[in-house]
Design an enzyme around this catalytic site. Structure first.
Site, PDB file in Angstrom:
ATOM      1  CG  ASP A  61      -1.966   1.269   1.475  1.00 44.45           C
ATOM      2  OD1 ASP A  61      -1.666   2.167   0.546  1.00 44.45           O
ATOM      3  OD2 ASP A  61      -2.909   1.062   1.992  1.00 44.45           O
ATOM      4  CG  ASN A  88       0.084   1.810 -12.542  1.00 37.19           C
ATOM      5  OD1 ASN A  88      -0.384   2.139 -13.634  1.00 37.19           O
ATOM      6  ND2 ASN A  88      -0.704   0.825 -11.882  1.00 37.19           N
ATOM      7  CB  SER A 142      -2.721  11.878 -15.673  1.00 37.91           C
ATOM      8  OG  SER A 142      -3.599  12.456 -16.631  1.00 37.91           O
ATOM      9  CB  ALA A 156      -7.965  16.482  -5.770  1.00 39.12           C
ATOM     10  CE1 TYR A 157      -5.631  10.365 -11.676  1.00 33.87           C
ATOM     11  CE2 TYR A 157      -5.678  12.059 -13.186  1.00 33.87           C
ATOM     12  CZ  TYR A 157      -5.297  11.011 -13.093  1.00 33.87           C
ATOM     13  OH  TYR A 157      -4.981  10.038 -13.712  1.00 33.87           O
ATOM     14  CE  LYS A 161      -1.978  10.296 -11.816  1.00 33.69           C
ATOM     15  NZ  LYS A 161      -1.047   8.824 -11.615  1.00 33.69           N
ATOM     16  CB  VAL A 190      -6.107   3.702 -20.796  1.00 34.15           C
ATOM     17  CG1 VAL A 190      -5.979   2.079 -20.840  1.00 34.15           C
ATOM     18  CG2 VAL A 190      -4.687   3.947 -21.785  1.00 34.15           C
ATOM     19  NE  ARG A 191     -11.036  -0.544 -24.555  1.00 27.24           N
ATOM     20  CZ  ARG A 191     -10.361  -0.134 -25.655  1.00 27.24           C
ATOM     21  NH1 ARG A 191     -10.568   1.035 -26.334  1.00 27.24           N
ATOM     22  NH2 ARG A 191      -9.542  -1.075 -26.181  1.00 27.24           N
ATOM     23  CB  THR A 192      -8.429   1.203 -16.662  1.00 28.39           C
ATOM     24  OG1 THR A 192      -8.551   2.643 -16.190  1.00 28.39           O
ATOM     25  CG2 THR A 192      -7.290   0.937 -17.323  1.00 28.39           C
TER      26      THR A 192
HETATM   27  N1  LIG Z   1      -6.896   4.977 -17.586  1.00 25.87           N
HETATM   28  C1  LIG Z   1      -6.464   6.081 -18.126  1.00 25.87           C
HETATM   29  O1  LIG Z   1      -7.265   6.571 -19.098  1.00 25.87           O
HETATM   30  C2  LIG Z   1      -5.538   6.834 -17.466  1.00 25.87           C
HETATM   31  C3  LIG Z   1      -5.032   8.033 -18.156  1.00 25.87           C
HETATM   32  C4  LIG Z   1      -4.065   8.842 -17.601  1.00 25.87           C
HETATM   33  C5  LIG Z   1      -3.251   8.215 -16.434  1.00 25.87           C
HETATM   34  N2  LIG Z   1      -3.635   7.047 -15.966  1.00 25.87           N
HETATM   35  C6  LIG Z   1      -2.808   6.649 -14.823  1.00 25.87           C
HETATM   36  O2  LIG Z   1      -2.478   5.305 -15.193  1.00 25.87           O
HETATM   37  C7  LIG Z   1      -1.924   4.664 -13.834  1.00 25.87           C
HETATM   38  C8  LIG Z   1      -3.014   3.651 -13.682  1.00 25.87           C
HETATM   39  O3  LIG Z   1      -4.415   3.688 -13.852  1.00 25.87           O
HETATM   40  P1  LIG Z   1      -5.508   2.753 -14.346  1.00 25.87           P
HETATM   41  O4  LIG Z   1      -6.302   3.375 -15.379  1.00 25.87           O
HETATM   42  O5  LIG Z   1      -5.054   1.617 -14.554  1.00 25.87           O
HETATM   43  O6  LIG Z   1      -6.309   2.581 -12.943  1.00 25.87           O
HETATM   44  P2  LIG Z   1      -7.104   1.240 -12.241  1.00 25.87           P
HETATM   45  O7  LIG Z   1      -7.679   0.381 -13.041  1.00 25.87           O
HETATM   46  O8  LIG Z   1      -7.974   2.145 -11.174  1.00 25.87           O
HETATM   47  O9  LIG Z   1      -5.838   0.835 -11.262  1.00 25.87           O
HETATM   48  C9  LIG Z   1      -5.331   1.651 -10.167  1.00 25.87           C
HETATM   49  C10 LIG Z   1      -4.540   0.617  -9.293  1.00 25.87           C
HETATM   50  O10 LIG Z   1      -3.968   1.539  -8.520  1.00 25.87           O
HETATM   51  C11 LIG Z   1      -4.235   0.818  -7.168  1.00 25.87           C
HETATM   52  N3  LIG Z   1      -4.237   1.564  -5.889  1.00 25.87           N
HETATM   53  C12 LIG Z   1      -5.101   2.643  -5.571  1.00 25.87           C
HETATM   54  N4  LIG Z   1      -4.660   3.164  -4.267  1.00 25.87           N
HETATM   55  C13 LIG Z   1      -3.457   2.343  -4.063  1.00 25.87           C
HETATM   56  C14 LIG Z   1      -2.431   2.452  -2.918  1.00 25.87           C
HETATM   57  N5  LIG Z   1      -2.964   3.190  -1.670  1.00 25.87           N
HETATM   58  N6  LIG Z   1      -1.625   1.463  -2.849  1.00 25.87           N
HETATM   59  C15 LIG Z   1      -1.448   0.681  -3.700  1.00 25.87           C
HETATM   60  N7  LIG Z   1      -2.289   0.560  -4.980  1.00 25.87           N
HETATM   61  C16 LIG Z   1      -3.011   1.233  -4.762  1.00 25.87           C
HETATM   62  C17 LIG Z   1      -5.515  -0.123  -7.226  1.00 25.87           C
HETATM   63  O11 LIG Z   1      -5.683  -1.150  -6.371  1.00 25.87           O
HETATM   64  P3  LIG Z   1      -7.087  -1.692  -5.955  1.00 25.87           P
HETATM   65  O12 LIG Z   1      -7.383  -2.648  -6.942  1.00 25.87           O
HETATM   66  O13 LIG Z   1      -6.892  -2.201  -4.651  1.00 25.87           O
HETATM   67  O14 LIG Z   1      -8.173  -0.585  -5.849  1.00 25.87           O
HETATM   68  C18 LIG Z   1      -5.260  -0.325  -8.732  1.00 25.87           C
HETATM   69  O15 LIG Z   1      -4.622  -1.718  -8.832  1.00 25.87           O
HETATM   70  C19 LIG Z   1      -2.668   5.598 -12.773  1.00 25.87           C
HETATM   71  O16 LIG Z   1      -1.522   6.502 -12.230  1.00 25.87           O
HETATM   72  C20 LIG Z   1      -3.531   6.550 -13.275  1.00 25.87           C
HETATM   73  O17 LIG Z   1      -3.524   8.142 -13.181  1.00 25.87           O
HETATM   74  C21 LIG Z   1      -4.492   6.491 -16.251  1.00 25.87           C
END
Ligand SMILES: NC(=O)c1ccc[n+]([C@@H]2O[C@H](COP(=O)([O-])OP(=O)(O)OC[C@H]3O[C@@H](n4cnc5c(N)ncnc54)[C@H](OP(=O)(O)O)[C@@H]3O)[C@@H](O)[C@H]2O)c1
Length: 234
Positions: A61, A88, A142, A156-157, A161, A190-192
Site C-alpha cells: 500500500d 503506477n 497523466s 485534486a487528481y 499529477k 485508456v479503458r480501465t
Molecule cells: N486509464 C486512463 O485513461 C489513465 C489516463 C491517464 C493516466 N492514468 C494513470 O495510469 C495509472 C493506472 O491507472 P488505471 O487506469 O490502470 O487505474 P485503475 O484500473 O483504477 O488501477 C489503479 C491501481 O492502483 C491501485 N491503488 C490505488 N490506491 C493504492 C494504494 N494506496 N496502494 C497501492 N495501490 C493502490 C489500485 O488497487 P485496488 O485494485 O486495490 O483499488 C489499482 O491496482 C494511474 O497512475 C493513473 O493515474 C490512467
C-alpha cells in the site's frame, strides 16, 4: 543475486499496472507485482505465472510507510537488486467537482496515493538501485496533470499529477551523475476502472511507453514527460 533485471510495479493487480507487469515480464524481467490487497495481488500474479511469466506478488500500500519498507525488504531478500520502479498506483476521487467544493480530506487522500506514494517508493528504492549502479524510474502521470493544459474538473487528481511531474524533474536532476533515469509518461485515455469503458485506448497501448522507458539504455532520456514515446508538454 538475481541474474535478471528486476522490476517493482505498484498498483499492478489490475488496469495499466497489470499490463505493464505483463509486458515487462514478456521482455524478460523478473517482476514484483505489488498490490495493496494481498489476495488481489496474489491472484493477478498467479494469472501471469500461469502464462509462464516470472512474476511474484507482494503486498504494497503506497500510503503506508511500513508496507513500503516491507516490500523493499522483500525485494532485497529475494533478488538482492532492484532495476526498475514503476510508480503506477493512483486514485481519481474528485471527478465532476471543483477546487472550491472538493473536500480537503479528498485532496489529502489523493496526494497520499498519487504524490507521496511515488515519493516514498523512490526514496526507498534508490539506495538499492545505487548499489547496482543502474535504475529506471517511471512515474505514470497523466495528461490531465500537464501544467500547460490545466483546467477545471478533477482538481485534486490533476494537481497531484502536476506535482508528480515536478518530482520527476527534481529527482532526475538530483540523480544526473548516476545511471538512474527518472521519467514521467502519460498512457493517454485508456479503458480501465479508473476511466470506464468509453476510452479509446487499450491497456496494451497505454502501457507500452512505460515499458519502453523502463528498458531504455543508459543513453535514454532522463527527466522527460512522454506519450507514445514522444515528448509531451509538461
Ligand atoms: N486509464 C486512463 O485513461 C489513465 C489516463 C491517464 C493516466 N492514468 C494513470 O495510469 C495509472 C493506472 O491507472 P488505471 O487506469 O490502470 O487505474 P485503475 O484500473 O483504477 O488501477 C489503479 C491501481 O492502483 C491501485 N491503488 C490505488 N490506491 C493504492 C494504494 N494506496 N496502494 C497501492 N495501490 C493502490 C489500485 O488497487 P485496488 O485494485 O486495490 O483499488 C489499482 O491496482 C494511474 O497512475 C493513473 O493515474 C490512467
Amino acid at each position: 543475486m538475481s541474474e535478471k533485471r528486476v522490476a517493482l510495479v505498484t498498483g499492478a493487480n489490475r488496469g495499466i499496472g497489470f499490463e505493464i507487469a505483463k509486458q515487462l515480464a514478456t521482455a524478460g524481467l523478473g517482476v514484483v507485482l505489488s498490490a495493496r490487497d494481498e489476495d488481489r495481488g496474489r491472484r493477478a500474479a498467479a494469472a501471469l505465472a500461469d502464462e509462464g511469466h516470472d512474476v511474484r506478488p507482494c503486498q504494497l500500500d503506497v500510503t503506508d510507510p511500513a508496507s513500503v519498507g516491507r516490500a523493499l525488504a522483500f525485494v532485497e531478500r529475494n533478488f538482492s537488486r532492484l532495476d526498475v520502479l514503476i510508480n503506477n498506483a493512483a486514485v481519481s476521487l474528485d471527478r465532476k467537482t471543483t477546487l472550491l467544493e472538493v473536500e480537503e480530506d479528498v485532496v489529502r487522500e489523493t496526494f497520499e496515493v498519487n504524490f507521496y506514494g511515488p515519493l516514498r517508493l523512490c526514496r526507498a528504492s534508490i539506495p538499492l538501485m545505487k548499489k547496482g549502479g543502474y535504475g529506471r524510474i517511471v512515474n505514470v502521470s497523466s495528461g490531465r496533470g500537464s501544467f500547460t493544459k490545466l483546467a477545471a474538473d478533477g482538481p485534486a487528481y490533476r494537481i497531484s499529477k502536476t506535482a508528480l511531474n515536478a518530482l520527476t524533474c527534481v529527482l532526475s536532476d538530483e540523480l544526473k551523475e548516476t545511471e538512474i533515469l527518472v521519467n514521467a509518461m502519460t498512457p493517454g485515455w485508456v479503458r480501465t476502472r479508473l476511466t470506464g469503458l468509453r476510452a479509446p485506448r487499450s491497456v496494451a497501448e497505454g502501457a507500452e511507453t512505460a515499458v519502453w522507458l523502463a528498458t531504455v539504455g543508459n543513453d535514454g532520456p532522463r527527466g522527460g514527460f512522454f506519450k507514445d514515446r514522444d515528448i509531451f508538454p509538461w
